[in-house]
Design an enzyme around this catalytic site. Structure first.
Site, PDB file in Angstrom:
ATOM      1  N   ASP A   1       0.653  -1.116   0.005  1.00 21.24           N
ATOM      2  CA  ASP A   1       0.063   0.052  -0.065  1.00 21.24           C
ATOM      3  C   ASP A   1       0.798   1.458  -0.159  1.00 21.24           C
ATOM      4  O   ASP A   1       0.333   2.372  -0.107  1.00 21.24           O
ATOM      5  CB  ASP A   1      -0.993   0.011   1.160  1.00 21.24           C
ATOM      6  CG  ASP A   1      -0.217  -0.005   2.696  1.00 21.24           C
ATOM      7  OD1 ASP A   1       0.960  -0.322   2.654  1.00 21.24           O
ATOM      8  OD2 ASP A   1      -1.080  -0.076   3.520  1.00 21.24           O
TER       9      ASP A   1
ATOM     10  N   TYR B   1      10.254   4.611   2.448  1.00 17.91           N
ATOM     11  CA  TYR B   1      11.210   3.506   2.949  1.00 17.91           C
ATOM     12  C   TYR B   1      12.590   4.028   2.299  1.00 17.91           C
ATOM     13  O   TYR B   1      13.515   3.601   2.913  1.00 17.91           O
ATOM     14  CB  TYR B   1      10.865   2.027   2.579  1.00 17.91           C
ATOM     15  CG  TYR B   1       9.758   1.431   3.291  1.00 17.91           C
ATOM     16  CD1 TYR B   1      10.162   0.514   4.411  1.00 17.91           C
ATOM     17  CD2 TYR B   1       8.480   1.637   3.244  1.00 17.91           C
ATOM     18  CE1 TYR B   1       9.221  -0.028   5.237  1.00 17.91           C
ATOM     19  CE2 TYR B   1       7.502   1.362   4.113  1.00 17.91           C
ATOM     20  CZ  TYR B   1       8.010   0.274   4.953  1.00 17.91           C
ATOM     21  OH  TYR B   1       6.901  -0.079   5.704  1.00 17.91           O
TER      22      TYR B   1
END
Length: 445
Positions: free
Chosen positions: A166, A244
């Site tokens: 997601d 990330y």
């Protein structure tokens, strides 16, 4: 239609079931089979789902089993959401890495490699069972590290396994929101690997709106990624990276924040969820209410160390709603009903990124229908992104080779080649540390 969820005692299963309850379309899921190795966790989650379904007409029927073959046989779709080693394993991954001064996050760096080495043999066994017992089923992989695990399973299932995440969807929606455009009307030019990708454009009616965002420091600093990375760095990149990538671009600061934390993320979730599973099985307690409270705390503390390192503050309310269950439902609808959709997914490259071979699993926009997911051609990455993608894909391939061969030397090579592991000596000590705490890595010799 029958859906099997592997890891059916997992904490996020009620998100998936909630999405299924809201689906009233033709050909929807009518039966859900939960599989888990832990009967107690299955019982707790089944209680939550029963409360969710209360008063909902024609709610999908739920059954639970600890027999993997029984769960898989005859499935139309299989969601793979397993966690090999549990949250205790994740906490070990973090602690062993931090003791060496490197990142132990579950999908990035040393922690991601350790998790992959434990998970790939199990995922391959699942893929072989699905191919034998449910050859027409589609496997939707939630299991982290999602790109690596999807690639391992694709060697046995071909294009019938698709990985989802997601993060790209959430990133695209945040960019659209800050630009004041409808995210459902926008084309998100996103490309990379799972947890290693960049939004390079956001087009509405043929016009790329991203340059407008990059030119406005106030707008850039007004959403999650802008606060994490800083407007100046985003303008230098000329793209918006997946959150990330903070682990790469600000690695030293993030590792310091993780080392200062009272508990690692895995340790926090292990303790938090132990409390939930105990409460959910207690008589007279609403299992659904216990789950909702636990989930709210979980979402609010997501990537808290990164936000601390960046001074990014608390997450916005709009970013606390999850989303991977909606990606999974949209993917399943597109395949089962041939409802054509465009989704950012983890699929085999098939020439989309010329710097990688055809079988490499990448994360890009795909056109999805009854015949599966097909990646959309992407423009070349800039050199800095190409270098990072190629380096991390090379590490993934070494993880796959180590899992297949059982070679400790190959496992050491996987750690040593990762951009966030700065020494071959550290790589050797990491392999020693992980094999000491993880029985599931006993196969490495």
């Amino acid at each position: 239609m029958r859906l099997t969820i592997l890891g059916g005692g997992g904490f996020r299963v009620p998100l998936v079931y909630g999405a299924l309850l809201a689906d009233r379309g033709e050909g929807r899921v009518t039966r859900v089979v939960l599989h888990d190795l832990d009967a107690g966790r299955l019982a707790a989650v089944t209680r939550v789902l029963a409360e969710q379904a209360a008063g909902v007409p024609d709610a999908p029927r739920v059954t639970a089993t600890t027999d993997l073959d029984e769960a898989v046989r005859g499935a139309d779709f299989v969601f793979s959401a397993i966690r090999v080693g549990g949250l205790e394993g994740r906490a070990h991954d973090e602690r062993v890495a931090l003791a060496e001064g490197v990142l132990g996050q579950e999908t990035v760096g040393a922690g991601g490699i350790a998790y992959g080495l434990r998970t790939v043999p199990v995922a391959v066994d699942i893929a072989r069972r699905v191919a034998r017992l449910a050859p027409d089923a589609w496997v939707i992989n939630f299991t982290n590290p999602a790109g690596l695990v999807t690639e391992a399973m694709s060697r046995h299932l071909g294009d019938r396994v698709i990985g989802i995440c997601d993060s790209p969807v959430g990133l695209g929606r945040r960019i659209a929101r800050v630009l004041g455009v409808d995210p459902d009307e926008a084309w998100i030019d996103y490309v990379g690997l799972n947890h290693l990708g960049w939004v390079r454009g956001l087009r509405v009616a043929g016009r790329d709106e991203l340059p407008r965002l990059l030119a406005d420091p106030e707008l850039l600093g007004s959403f999650e990624e802008g606060r994490l990375f800083g407007p100046e760095w985003l303008r230098e990149l000329g793209a918006i990276p997946n959150e990330y990538l903070h682990y790469y671009y600000f690695n030293r600061e993030t590792v310091d924040a993780y080392r200062r934390a009272e508990r690692t993320r895995g340790g926090f979730l292990r303790d938090q969820q132990a409390g939930f599973y105990k409460a959910a099985l207690a008589p007279g307690v609403s299992a659904l209410a216990a789950w909702q409270r636990t989930r709210a705390e979980r979402e609010a503390t997501y990537m808290s160390e990164n936000r601390e390192a960046a001074g990014a503050g608390e997450r916005e309310a709009e970013d606390l709603s999850g989303g991977y269950e909606q990606v999974a439902l949209a993917l399943m609808r597109a395949i089962a009903r041939n409802e054509r959709a465009t989704l950012i997914l983890n699929v085999r490259n098939r020439g989309t990124l010329p710097v990688l071979d055809s079988e490499a699993v990448i994360e890009v926009p795909c056109l999805v229908g009854a015949d599966g997911a097909h990646p959309v051609a992407a423009g070349p990455l800039p050199d800095h992104a190409t270098g990072l993608v190629c380096a991390v894909k090379a590490v993934e391939r070494e993880v796959l080779a180590a899992a297949e061969s059982g070679s400790r030397a190959t496992a050491v090579k996987a750690f040593a080649l990762h951009p966030l592991v700065d020494s071959v000596a550290v790589a050797r000590r990491l392999v020693d540390g992980y094999t000491a705490v993880h029985p599931g890595l006993a196969y490495l010799t």
